[in-house]
Enzyme design. Sequence first.
Site, PDB file in Angstrom:
ATOM      1  N   GLY A   1      -8.182   0.529  -0.916  1.00  0.00           N
ATOM      2  CA  GLY A   1      -7.386  -0.682  -0.783  1.00  0.00           C
ATOM      3  C   GLY A   1      -7.862  -1.448   0.426  1.00  0.00           C
ATOM      4  N   LYS A   2      -7.326  -2.614   0.626  1.00  0.00           N
ATOM      5  CA  LYS A   2      -7.693  -3.399   1.808  1.00  0.00           C
ATOM      6  C   LYS A   2      -6.626  -4.457   2.000  1.00  0.00           C
ATOM      7  CE  LYS A   2     -11.273  -3.861   4.674  1.00  0.00           C
ATOM      8  NZ  LYS A   2     -12.163  -2.798   5.164  1.00  0.00           N
ATOM      9  N   SER A   3      -6.444  -4.884   3.232  1.00  0.00           N
ATOM     10  CA  SER A   3      -5.560  -6.017   3.446  1.00  0.00           C
ATOM     11  C   SER A   3      -6.181  -6.958   4.452  1.00  0.00           C
ATOM     12  CB  SER A   3      -4.183  -5.547   3.904  1.00  0.00           C
ATOM     13  OG  SER A   3      -4.327  -4.625   4.936  1.00  0.00           O
TER      14      SER A   3
END
Length: 365
Positions: free
Chosen positions: A76-78
């Site tokens: 994931g990444k934000s």
Amino acid sequence: MTTEFSFIDDLGPEKIIEIYDPATGLKAILVVDNVAAGPAIGGVRMAVDVTAEECFRLARAMTLKNAMAGLAHGGGKSVIAADPGMPGAERSKLIKAFARAVADVRDYIPGPDMGTDEHAMAEVNHLIGRAVGLPREVGGIPLDEIGATGHGLAVALEAAAPFCDLNLGEARVVVQGFGSVGQHAIRFLSERGARLVGVSDSGGARVCPAGFDLAALLDAKSQGHSVASFDQGDAIDPEDLIAVECEVWIPAARPDVIREDNASRMQTKVVAQGANIPATPAAEELLAGNDVLVIPDFVANAGGVICGAVEYHGGSQSQAMETIADRIRGNVTEVLTRSAADKELPRAAALRIARERVLKAMSFI
Ligand code: NAD
């Protein structure tokens, strides 16, 4: 479906969350790409100009990197759309608002990335009880201080040596980008006998064919000096670092530094990708044609995320270093063996292996 979903495929992403908090002005995007192997680990990037698609590409890279590393974690990444150079108190407010906003997205574990650090992760962890890349004082393993990624790069080169006729004990090494990854990589390589003959940072580049005095250079860096002002060797145009004769070339700074227009200037046996996407696809083709072996980024630079995963599961620093060595050695050998057998680029072989692992994990759900 709207066109924003044009990038979905058989692996993900599972969730794309747009966050706006009017009280603090926080604007952020979270992409949870794939959680078949376990909750997604991925960095929180703070930068002014970020898009959902960029966030998705970074999240997918984490899915593949984590699968390649054999972690019980998806990707994931934000991204937080803000200037990381803002005053600390304002930054803290945004980080805390971000933490509260993702508190209930339990299949995402935030980590540090460009524009965020272990301090920010401690704030996130305090509020929501999960984050990796924490300071030692709250049970973390400081991955940049111990050189988790540099250690992994040194192991990757050891494993790659038989595939490219490399004698690490006599290798001349060039490092582009002398930050955490670059400094630790050469520190670990010098323990194996290699010597640094070319180096750059954002201040400039230098060469010293006989080998730099590494201890003195690291000391100068720790005092805040650029390699450009070091009093050994000769200053060169940073663009010419690509052509310095060596056995090992390590990109450890920016994306796309090795391109179709300069790749043929390289005089090295192997490129160990410390930075993320440091070479364009065309450049990697060209290097393969010139018998330069490339160890792809998501295989070679996984030391940091492996360290974060060991930390998350309560392991010690020495367990992290052992796990990094074990996973990266095995993966480099598998990737280069398959690449040679199937006559395909190391990156193509690595992508195939990582995808197979994600699909296998999905088959258990
Ligand atoms: P860092 O900020 O500690 O170091 C970056 C270095 O690159 C600095 O010395 C800077 O002066 C130099 N630099 C910047 N622009 C340059 C240019 N145009 N030419 C030459 N040098 C330049 O960052 P880091 O943690 O060492 O990360 C380096 C790269 O590795 C990044 O691409 C990062 O995404 C990637 N990476 C880091 C880790 C990690 O564990 N830190 C893990 C995986 C990948």
